[in-house]
Design an enzyme around this catalytic site. Structure first.
Site, PDB file in Angstrom:
ATOM      1  N   TYR A  72      -6.733  15.060  -9.667  1.00 47.54           N
ATOM      2  CA  TYR A  72      -5.912  14.108 -10.413  1.00 47.54           C
ATOM      3  C   TYR A  72      -4.767  14.854 -11.098  1.00 47.54           C
ATOM      4  O   TYR A  72      -3.600  14.442 -11.034  1.00 47.54           O
ATOM      5  CB  TYR A  72      -6.764  13.373 -11.442  1.00 47.54           C
ATOM      6  CG  TYR A  72      -6.005  12.326 -12.233  1.00 47.54           C
ATOM      7  CD1 TYR A  72      -5.523  11.181 -11.618  1.00 47.54           C
ATOM      8  CD2 TYR A  72      -5.789  12.487 -13.599  1.00 47.54           C
ATOM      9  CE1 TYR A  72      -4.827  10.215 -12.347  1.00 47.54           C
ATOM     10  CE2 TYR A  72      -5.104  11.532 -14.338  1.00 47.54           C
ATOM     11  CZ  TYR A  72      -4.620  10.396 -13.704  1.00 47.54           C
ATOM     12  OH  TYR A  72      -3.935   9.456 -14.421  1.00 47.54           O
ATOM     13  N   SER A 119       3.336   9.165 -14.883  1.00 42.39           N
ATOM     14  CA  SER A 119       2.487  10.350 -14.818  1.00 42.39           C
ATOM     15  C   SER A 119       1.373  10.152 -15.836  1.00 42.39           C
ATOM     16  O   SER A 119       0.726   9.111 -15.856  1.00 42.39           O
ATOM     17  CB  SER A 119       3.316  11.603 -15.100  1.00 42.39           C
ATOM     18  OG  SER A 119       2.510  12.759 -15.104  1.00 42.39           O
ATOM     19  N   ASN A 131       3.486   2.872 -10.584  1.00 43.49           N
ATOM     20  CA  ASN A 131       2.277   2.888 -11.393  1.00 43.49           C
ATOM     21  C   ASN A 131       1.001   3.007 -10.558  1.00 43.49           C
ATOM     22  O   ASN A 131      -0.043   3.375 -11.083  1.00 43.49           O
ATOM     23  CB  ASN A 131       2.227   1.602 -12.237  1.00 43.49           C
ATOM     24  CG  ASN A 131       0.867   1.344 -12.826  1.00 43.49           C
ATOM     25  OD1 ASN A 131       0.455   1.999 -13.778  1.00 43.49           O
ATOM     26  ND2 ASN A 131       0.147   0.382 -12.246  1.00 43.49           N
ATOM     27  N   ASP A 133       0.870  -1.162   0.000  1.00 39.99           N
ATOM     28  CA  ASP A 133       0.000   0.000   0.000  1.00 39.99           C
ATOM     29  C   ASP A 133       0.915   1.222   0.000  1.00 39.99           C
ATOM     30  O   ASP A 133       1.571   1.509   1.001  1.00 39.99           O
ATOM     31  CB  ASP A 133      -0.893  -0.025   1.238  1.00 39.99           C
ATOM     32  CG  ASP A 133      -1.771   1.214   1.369  1.00 39.99           C
ATOM     33  OD1 ASP A 133      -1.684   2.105   0.495  1.00 39.99           O
ATOM     34  OD2 ASP A 133      -2.539   1.305   2.344  1.00 39.99           O
ATOM     35  N   LYS A 158      -0.630  14.480 -10.469  1.00 39.87           N
ATOM     36  CA  LYS A 158       0.290  14.169 -11.559  1.00 39.87           C
ATOM     37  C   LYS A 158       1.255  15.325 -11.836  1.00 39.87           C
ATOM     38  O   LYS A 158       2.437  15.097 -12.128  1.00 39.87           O
ATOM     39  CB  LYS A 158      -0.495  13.807 -12.827  1.00 39.87           C
ATOM     40  CG  LYS A 158      -1.264  12.498 -12.727  1.00 39.87           C
ATOM     41  CD  LYS A 158      -0.344  11.315 -12.452  1.00 39.87           C
ATOM     42  CE  LYS A 158      -1.065   9.993 -12.531  1.00 39.87           C
ATOM     43  NZ  LYS A 158      -0.184   8.836 -12.231  1.00 39.87           N
ATOM     44  N   THR A 211      -7.678   0.241 -20.695  1.00 37.38           N
ATOM     45  CA  THR A 211      -7.692  -0.590 -19.487  1.00 37.38           C
ATOM     46  C   THR A 211      -9.026  -0.384 -18.797  1.00 37.38           C
ATOM     47  O   THR A 211      -9.915   0.283 -19.314  1.00 37.38           O
ATOM     48  CB  THR A 211      -6.550  -0.198 -18.522  1.00 37.38           C
ATOM     49  OG1 THR A 211      -6.847   1.103 -17.966  1.00 37.38           O
ATOM     50  CG2 THR A 211      -5.213  -0.138 -19.235  1.00 37.38           C
TER      51      THR A 211
END
Length: 296
Positions: free
Chosen positions: A165, A151, A97, A67, A169, A201
């Site tokens: 978000y 990123s 990632n 984690d 990044k 994905t």
């Protein structure tokens, strides 16, 4: 000023890769790709290691709980890897990632949602990176290593409805640029900021969280609603990079024996929009040159 990644990087024989966020998406595909390559050793991590059952059982493949928001979990994973590989332990490549997107109307964001997003995207990446640096710089013969910080196009270009978000990044990008320049050239520690555009994905599913809608932003003419419609249509049309292409690109960067790029934009959309962003910034500098020329 010390430049980032000043020397060519050569991936050693039997390298060890540590990848975070391997339960799904890009992380899963990178882990599968590395596991399929000869003479590569893999430390695949996820919050729930049972999600790593797609990987074969092998001494060269270690599956660990990790984690990234927990310092003790990060330390525990690195210690477990050292115990597993013994005297041959080293970390050659890290792929940071782990993460998720937090989408919605920024005015509706809760304190818990925003802090958790930045904790995962930014502090998690920083935490794993610095633990890896600690290991890499202490290894004999300046073996060094390579740290990929994943990123996004969203780390360079900002769009409505994803403010936190983007914040996470953007923070990863600035932090990585700074730390990469702190490394002594003899340490042979390299950083690469990976900036893919949309990937095919389940990122729109389990890796995406939403804030509750705010009543002031619900109209179809609101910028975030317009973007949602465009993205939804593009996804239905099959847009996006195949995740295995990301894995192939990272492996190529690591193994080609050349200098590591500090920034690596992946995908036509990312290449086009990042170029447009910087061209617009240059034009802005020229347009407002007189206003900006103060104190000289």
């Amino acid at each position: 000023m010390n430049p980032a990644n000043p020397n060519p990087y050569r991936l050693p024989e039997n390298p060890v890769w540590l990848i975070t966020g391997c339960s799904s998406g890009i992380g899963r595909e990178i882990a599968k790709y590395i596991a399929s390559k000869p003479n590569q050793r893999l430390i695949a991590t996820a919050r729930d290691p049972s999600t790593l059952s797609y990987l074969p059982e092998s001494h060269d493949i270690l599956k660990l709980p990790l984690d990234v928001t927990s310092p003790s979990s990060v330390n525990g994973a690195f210690n477990a890897a050292a115990a597993h590989f013994g005297d041959s332990y080293h970390i050659d490549v890290v792929v940071n990632n782990a993460g998720y997107s937090l989408s919605g109307d920024t005015e509706a964001a809760t304190e818990e949602q925003t802090h958790q997003e930045i904790e995962t995207l930014f502090f998690g990446t920083a935490r794993v990176s610095m633990k890896a640096v600690e290991v890499m710089r202490q290894e004999k013969n300046h073996r060094g290593g390579l740290i990929f910080n994943v990123s996004s196009l969203a780390g360079v270009c900002a769009f409505p409805g994803h403010a936190y978000y983007h914040a996470g990044k953007f923070a990863v990008e600035g932090w990585t640029e700074s730390v990469a320049k702190e490394m002594h050239p003899d340490w042979n520690i390299n950083f690469c900021i990976v900036e893919p555009s949309g990937v095919k994905t389940n990122f729109e599913g389990s890796s995406k969280k939403y804030m509750d809608p705010h009543p002031a932003y619900t109209g179809d003419d609101m910028p975030a609603r317009k973007l949602e419609a465009i993205v939804s249509q593009a996804l239905k049309g099959g847009a996006g990079i195949e995740p295995v292409a990301i894995a192939e690109a990272l492996f190529k960067v690591a193994s080609r024996g050349e200098k590591i790029p500090l920034h690596l934009a992946l995908g036509d959309v990312s290449l086009k929009l990042i170029r447009a962003k910087f061209e617009a910034r240059l034009q802005n500098l020229e347009t407002y040159r007189e206003l900006g020329a103060i104190g000289s």
